[in-house]
Scaffold this motif. Structure first.
Motif, PDB file in Angstrom:
ATOM      1  N   ASP A 293     -30.878 -12.461 -60.859  1.00  0.00           N
ATOM      2  CA  ASP A 293     -31.480 -12.459 -59.525  1.00  0.00           C
ATOM      3  C   ASP A 293     -32.652 -13.422 -59.506  1.00  0.00           C
ATOM      4  O   ASP A 293     -32.824 -14.233 -60.423  1.00  0.00           O
ATOM      5  CB  ASP A 293     -31.908 -11.048 -59.120  1.00  0.00           C
ATOM      6  CG  ASP A 293     -32.852 -10.389 -60.130  1.00  0.00           C
ATOM      7  OD1 ASP A 293     -33.621 -11.134 -60.799  1.00  0.00           O
ATOM      8  OD2 ASP A 293     -32.830  -9.152 -60.272  1.00  0.00           O
ATOM      9  N   SER A 294     -33.469 -13.329 -58.485  1.00  0.00           N
ATOM     10  CA  SER A 294     -34.581 -14.273 -58.307  1.00  0.00           C
ATOM     11  C   SER A 294     -35.608 -14.201 -59.430  1.00  0.00           C
ATOM     12  O   SER A 294     -36.345 -15.151 -59.669  1.00  0.00           O
ATOM     13  CB  SER A 294     -35.276 -14.024 -56.969  1.00  0.00           C
ATOM     14  OG  SER A 294     -35.817 -12.705 -56.925  1.00  0.00           O
ATOM     15  N   LYS A 295     -35.660 -13.066 -60.120  1.00  0.00           N
ATOM     16  CA  LYS A 295     -36.644 -12.897 -61.180  1.00  0.00           C
ATOM     17  C   LYS A 295     -36.095 -13.304 -62.559  1.00  0.00           C
ATOM     18  O   LYS A 295     -36.809 -13.253 -63.566  1.00  0.00           O
ATOM     19  CB  LYS A 295     -37.115 -11.448 -61.229  1.00  0.00           C
ATOM     20  CG  LYS A 295     -37.831 -11.001 -59.961  1.00  0.00           C
ATOM     21  CD  LYS A 295     -38.258  -9.542 -60.053  1.00  0.00           C
ATOM     22  CE  LYS A 295     -38.952  -9.105 -58.774  1.00  0.00           C
ATOM     23  NZ  LYS A 295     -39.359  -7.669 -58.827  1.00  0.00           N
ATOM     24  N   LYS A 317     -26.382 -30.338 -61.307  1.00  0.00           N
ATOM     25  CA  LYS A 317     -25.261 -29.612 -60.705  1.00  0.00           C
ATOM     26  C   LYS A 317     -25.261 -28.119 -61.051  1.00  0.00           C
ATOM     27  O   LYS A 317     -25.063 -27.282 -60.166  1.00  0.00           O
ATOM     28  CB  LYS A 317     -23.946 -30.267 -61.117  1.00  0.00           C
ATOM     29  CG  LYS A 317     -23.775 -31.659 -60.508  1.00  0.00           C
ATOM     30  CD  LYS A 317     -22.411 -32.245 -60.822  1.00  0.00           C
ATOM     31  CE  LYS A 317     -22.243 -33.602 -60.148  1.00  0.00           C
ATOM     32  NZ  LYS A 317     -20.924 -34.209 -60.409  1.00  0.00           N
ATOM     33  N   ILE A 318     -25.452 -27.781 -62.330  1.00  0.00           N
ATOM     34  CA  ILE A 318     -25.467 -26.360 -62.683  1.00  0.00           C
ATOM     35  C   ILE A 318     -26.684 -25.653 -62.085  1.00  0.00           C
ATOM     36  O   ILE A 318     -26.541 -24.552 -61.532  1.00  0.00           O
ATOM     37  CB  ILE A 318     -25.384 -26.164 -64.208  1.00  0.00           C
ATOM     38  CG1 ILE A 318     -23.993 -26.583 -64.705  1.00  0.00           C
ATOM     39  CG2 ILE A 318     -25.658 -24.712 -64.592  1.00  0.00           C
ATOM     40  CD1 ILE A 318     -23.797 -26.476 -66.200  1.00  0.00           C
ATOM     41  N   PRO A 319     -27.893 -26.233 -62.152  1.00  0.00           N
ATOM     42  CA  PRO A 319     -29.022 -25.592 -61.463  1.00  0.00           C
ATOM     43  C   PRO A 319     -28.761 -25.395 -59.968  1.00  0.00           C
ATOM     44  O   PRO A 319     -29.128 -24.356 -59.400  1.00  0.00           O
ATOM     45  CB  PRO A 319     -30.177 -26.574 -61.703  1.00  0.00           C
ATOM     46  CG  PRO A 319     -29.846 -27.208 -63.016  1.00  0.00           C
ATOM     47  CD  PRO A 319     -28.349 -27.371 -62.986  1.00  0.00           C
ATOM     48  N   ARG A 320     -28.111 -26.370 -59.328  1.00  0.00           N
ATOM     49  CA  ARG A 320     -27.800 -26.232 -57.904  1.00  0.00           C
ATOM     50  C   ARG A 320     -26.847 -25.056 -57.672  1.00  0.00           C
ATOM     51  O   ARG A 320     -27.027 -24.259 -56.736  1.00  0.00           O
ATOM     52  CB  ARG A 320     -27.162 -27.518 -57.393  1.00  0.00           C
ATOM     53  CG  ARG A 320     -26.836 -27.497 -55.886  1.00  0.00           C
ATOM     54  CD  ARG A 320     -25.934 -28.653 -55.531  1.00  0.00           C
ATOM     55  NE  ARG A 320     -26.604 -29.914 -55.783  1.00  0.00           N
ATOM     56  CZ  ARG A 320     -25.972 -31.040 -56.119  1.00  0.00           C
ATOM     57  NH1 ARG A 320     -24.655 -31.037 -56.277  1.00  0.00           N
ATOM     58  NH2 ARG A 320     -26.649 -32.148 -56.301  1.00  0.00           N
ATOM     59  N   LEU A 321     -25.831 -24.948 -58.527  1.00  0.00           N
ATOM     60  CA  LEU A 321     -24.900 -23.825 -58.418  1.00  0.00           C
ATOM     61  C   LEU A 321     -25.620 -22.490 -58.586  1.00  0.00           C
ATOM     62  O   LEU A 321     -25.391 -21.537 -57.827  1.00  0.00           O
ATOM     63  CB  LEU A 321     -23.807 -23.949 -59.478  1.00  0.00           C
ATOM     64  CG  LEU A 321     -22.481 -24.595 -59.092  1.00  0.00           C
ATOM     65  CD1 LEU A 321     -21.590 -24.743 -60.319  1.00  0.00           C
ATOM     66  CD2 LEU A 321     -21.774 -23.783 -58.012  1.00  0.00           C
ATOM     67  N   ASN A 324     -27.606 -21.758 -55.509  1.00  0.00           N
ATOM     68  CA  ASN A 324     -26.779 -21.460 -54.341  1.00  0.00           C
ATOM     69  C   ASN A 324     -26.059 -20.121 -54.463  1.00  0.00           C
ATOM     70  O   ASN A 324     -25.925 -19.386 -53.474  1.00  0.00           O
ATOM     71  CB  ASN A 324     -25.742 -22.574 -54.134  1.00  0.00           C
ATOM     72  CG  ASN A 324     -26.365 -23.867 -53.636  1.00  0.00           C
ATOM     73  OD1 ASN A 324     -27.486 -23.864 -53.130  1.00  0.00           O
ATOM     74  ND2 ASN A 324     -25.647 -24.965 -53.782  1.00  0.00           N
ATOM     75  N   VAL A 325     -25.593 -19.799 -55.671  1.00  0.00           N
ATOM     76  CA  VAL A 325     -24.782 -18.589 -55.861  1.00  0.00           C
ATOM     77  C   VAL A 325     -25.643 -17.370 -56.211  1.00  0.00           C
ATOM     78  O   VAL A 325     -25.383 -16.268 -55.732  1.00  0.00           O
ATOM     79  CB  VAL A 325     -23.723 -18.824 -56.968  1.00  0.00           C
ATOM     80  CG1 VAL A 325     -22.937 -17.551 -57.244  1.00  0.00           C
ATOM     81  CG2 VAL A 325     -22.785 -19.955 -56.564  1.00  0.00           C
ATOM     82  N   ILE A 326     -26.669 -17.578 -57.049  1.00  0.00           N
ATOM     83  CA  ILE A 326     -27.502 -16.444 -57.504  1.00  0.00           C
ATOM     84  C   ILE A 326     -28.692 -16.249 -56.567  1.00  0.00           C
ATOM     85  O   ILE A 326     -28.759 -15.287 -55.812  1.00  0.00           O
ATOM     86  CB  ILE A 326     -27.987 -16.656 -58.952  1.00  0.00           C
ATOM     87  CG1 ILE A 326     -26.815 -16.952 -59.897  1.00  0.00           C
ATOM     88  CG2 ILE A 326     -28.778 -15.436 -59.416  1.00  0.00           C
ATOM     89  CD1 ILE A 326     -25.796 -15.851 -60.008  1.00  0.00           C
ATOM     90  N   ASP A 327     -29.641 -17.167 -56.639  1.00  0.00           N
ATOM     91  CA  ASP A 327     -30.837 -17.091 -55.797  1.00  0.00           C
ATOM     92  C   ASP A 327     -31.587 -18.405 -55.898  1.00  0.00           C
ATOM     93  O   ASP A 327     -31.690 -18.986 -56.986  1.00  0.00           O
ATOM     94  CB  ASP A 327     -31.745 -15.933 -56.233  1.00  0.00           C
ATOM     95  CG  ASP A 327     -32.822 -15.612 -55.205  1.00  0.00           C
ATOM     96  OD1 ASP A 327     -33.810 -16.376 -55.157  1.00  0.00           O
ATOM     97  OD2 ASP A 327     -32.678 -14.621 -54.476  1.00  0.00           O
ATOM     98  N   ILE A 332     -35.298 -21.677 -64.080  1.00  0.00           N
ATOM     99  CA  ILE A 332     -34.401 -22.509 -64.895  1.00  0.00           C
ATOM    100  C   ILE A 332     -35.226 -23.437 -65.780  1.00  0.00           C
ATOM    101  O   ILE A 332     -36.071 -24.190 -65.288  1.00  0.00           O
ATOM    102  CB  ILE A 332     -33.452 -23.350 -64.020  1.00  0.00           C
ATOM    103  CG1 ILE A 332     -32.593 -22.439 -63.135  1.00  0.00           C
ATOM    104  CG2 ILE A 332     -32.568 -24.247 -64.892  1.00  0.00           C
ATOM    105  CD1 ILE A 332     -31.759 -23.196 -62.113  1.00  0.00           C
ATOM    106  N   ASP A 333     -35.000 -23.364 -67.086  1.00  0.00           N
ATOM    107  CA  ASP A 333     -35.580 -24.307 -68.040  1.00  0.00           C
ATOM    108  C   ASP A 333     -34.453 -25.123 -68.662  1.00  0.00           C
ATOM    109  O   ASP A 333     -33.314 -24.655 -68.751  1.00  0.00           O
ATOM    110  CB  ASP A 333     -36.349 -23.581 -69.155  1.00  0.00           C
ATOM    111  CG  ASP A 333     -37.655 -22.983 -68.662  1.00  0.00           C
ATOM    112  OD1 ASP A 333     -38.137 -23.408 -67.598  1.00  0.00           O
ATOM    113  OD2 ASP A 333     -38.168 -22.062 -69.331  1.00  0.00           O
ATOM    114  N   ILE A 334     -34.789 -26.336 -69.105  1.00  0.00           N
ATOM    115  CA  ILE A 334     -33.789 -27.215 -69.705  1.00  0.00           C
ATOM    116  C   ILE A 334     -34.321 -27.769 -71.018  1.00  0.00           C
ATOM    117  O   ILE A 334     -35.475 -28.193 -71.105  1.00  0.00           O
ATOM    118  CB  ILE A 334     -33.433 -28.375 -68.756  1.00  0.00           C
ATOM    119  CG1 ILE A 334     -32.821 -27.832 -67.459  1.00  0.00           C
ATOM    120  CG2 ILE A 334     -32.464 -29.357 -69.420  1.00  0.00           C
ATOM    121  CD1 ILE A 334     -32.658 -28.853 -66.366  1.00  0.00           C
TER     122      ILE A 334
END
Length: 401
Positions: A293-295, A317-321, A324-327, A332-334
C-alpha cells in the motif's frame, strides 16, 4: 575465452590476511602478472578481476581480494569489498602463513553459510622449515577438517596441484543447464519478440537476447527474431506453428493474445530468473504485491550499471506500474550493479532484474540475504506479469499457460 560474459564464468576467489601472497599465487597460477606484488603488507587495495580458462571448467574469473585483516585507514572499506566478493564466489581459496586462525575461522564460516566449496593452502613454504610446515598442516587439519595444499608462489611448488584441485571442484560446479532446453526440442521453430527500445545500443542486441539466440541454436532450434509489431505478419506467412515464443516482458499481453493456440509463450526475464536464480522463490515473492500500500517500501535491484535513459524498465516502467496499480505514494528505492543495501529489513519487497550481468551464485546470495531478512523477493518479468494481470498464467517452469 575473451567473449564469454563474466556472468557465465565460474568465479574463483583468493582470500587471506595481508601479505600471505595471494597476488603472487594468482600470478604464478595463471603464469602471468595480473596483480601487483610487494613485500609491503596491504599492496592489494582493491579487488582485482582476471578472466582466464581452466582445464575441466572452461572460462573463469579469478578474483584477488585485499587482506581481510587490513588495519589501515581504508581497511574497513576494503574488508567490506572482500565480503561482497563472497556473494559471487563459486570456489574460494584461503591462503594461510601462520598459526593464528581467528580471522580465518570467521571467513570459513562465511564460506559455509554461502555453500561455497573452499581450498586451504599454506603459502611461502620456501621460507619455512619442514617441521613448521608439518606443524601448520596438522593444526589446519585439526581446526578445519581439511588437509591443506602446500605451495610456494616463488618457486612454483604445489601450484600445479592447486590448479588441479580447483579444476576438480569446478568441474562438479559446471552444470550443463541451458536457458530453454526444458521447453524445446531439435528442429523446433521459436519466435523471439525483441523490441529494440532505447536501452539497446545502436547496432547491437542486448546480452539476454544474444544469449537466448545462442542457447536456442545450441539446442538445434530454428530461430526467427522479430519486433512486437511484426507478430501478425510473421504468423500469417509461417507454414507451421512456432513451438515457443519468447517475448520481452513489456509486451507479453499483446503477444499472448496473438499467439497460435498450441504455441507456448514465456519471457526473457522469466527464463533468466529460472536460469540464474530460484523461480519458485520469485513467484512466491510476487504474492507480496497483493499486500502493498502507500506505506510500503520496495527495492528495485538492477545488475546493470548503465546510465538510465527514457523509459528504462527498472527506473521508470516498473515504478510507474507500482504507482498506478498499488498506490501513487508507494516508496521505491533503486540500487544497481554491486551496490546492495547492507540492511534490507525496511523493505516489503525486492524486485530483481533478470541478472544477465551476474553469475548465478551472486543472484542466489541475494535471495539468501532476502530470505534471512524475511523480505520477499521477485523478478522483473514475474512482477510485471503480476501487476498486469498475467500472473495467473505462469507456472513453475517459467511458461505462460
Amino acid at each position: 575465452m575473451n567473449s564469454t560474459p563474466l556472468a557465465n564464468r565460474v568465479h574463483i576467489s583468493f582470500f587471506g590476511k595481508t601479505n600471505t601472497g595471494k597476488s603472487s599465487v594468482v600470478n604464478t597460477l595463471l603464469k602471468q602478472d595480473i596483480a601487483i606484488v610487494s613485500d609491503v603488507a596491504g599492496t592489494t587495495t582493491d579487488i582485482v578481476y582476471k578472466t582466464t580458462e581452466i582445464n575441466k571448467i572452461g572460462a573463469c574469473v579469478i578474483i584477488d581480494t585485499p587482506g581481510f585483516d587490513d588495519v589501515s585507514i581504508l581497511g574497513e572499506k576494503r574488508i567490506k569489498l572482500t565480503e561482497k566478493a563472497i556473494r559471487k564466489t563459486d570456489i574460494a581459496v584461503l591462503l594461510i602463513c601462520d598459526d593464528d586462525f581467528v580471522e580465518e575461522k570467521k571467513w570459513v564460516n562465511k564460506f559455509s553459510e554461502n555453500s561455497i566449496p573452499f581450498i586451504i593452502a599454506i603459502n611461502k613454504v620456501d621460507v619455512f622449515d619442514h617441521s613448521y610446515i608439518a606443524y601448520l598442516e596438522k593444526k589446519i587439519e585439526e581446526n578445519f577438517d581439511q588437509n591443506p595444499i602446500v605451495v610456494s608462489a616463488k618457486d612454483g611448488e604445489g601450484i600445479d596441484y592447486l590448479y588441479e584441485k580447483i579444476a576438480s571442484i569446478g568441474e562438479n560446479l559446471v552444470e550443463e543447464t541451458t536457458l530453454c532446453a526444458h521447453l524445446v526440442s531439435k528442429d523446433d521453430l521459436v519466435l523471439l519478440v525483441m523490441p529494440q527500445d532505447i536501452q539497446a545500443p545502436r547496432g547491437r542486441l542486448i546480452l539476454p537476447q544474444v544469449q537466448m539466440i545462442r542457447d536456442l541454436l545450441d539446442n538445434k532450434c530454428m530461430v526467427i527474431c522479430i519486433n512486437s509489431d511484426q507478430i501478425d505478419e510473421v504468423i500469417s506467412i509461417l507454414n507451421k506453428e512456432p513451438r515457443l515464443i519468447i517475448t520481452d516482458s513489456q509486451v507479453v499481453d499483446k503477444i499472448y493474445e496473438k499467439k497460435p493456440k498450441n504455441t507456448i509463450i514465456t519471457t526473457f526475464s522469466i527464463l533468466f530468473s529460472r536460469y540464474k536464480g530460484d523461480i519458485g522463490t520469485f513467484i512466491e515473492g510476487a504474492k507480496a504485491l497483493d499486500f502493498l500500500d502507500s506505506k510500503s517500501k520496495v527495492l528495485i535491484a538492477e545488475s546493470c550499471t548503465h546510465k538510465p535513459l527514457e523509459e528504462d524498465i527498472g527506473r521508470i516502467k516498473i515504478p510507474r506500474l507500482l504507482r498506478n496499480v498499488i498506490d501513487k505514494d508507494i516508496g521505491i528505492d533503486i540500487c544497481s550493479g554491486n551496490d546492495f543495501p547492507d540492511d534490507i529489513s525496511r523493505y516489503d519487497l525486492i524486485i530483481h532484474c533478470g541478472a544477465c550481468m551476474f553469475n548465478r551464485k551472486h543472484v542466489l546470495s541475494r535471495i539468501k540475504i532476502a530470505r534471512d531478512a524475511g523480505v520477499p523477493i521477485t523478478n522483473y518479468g514475474i512482477a510485471i506479469a503480476k501487476l498486469t494481470g498475467a500472473s495467473e498464467r505462469i507456472d513453475l517452469s517459467g511458461v505462460l499457460k
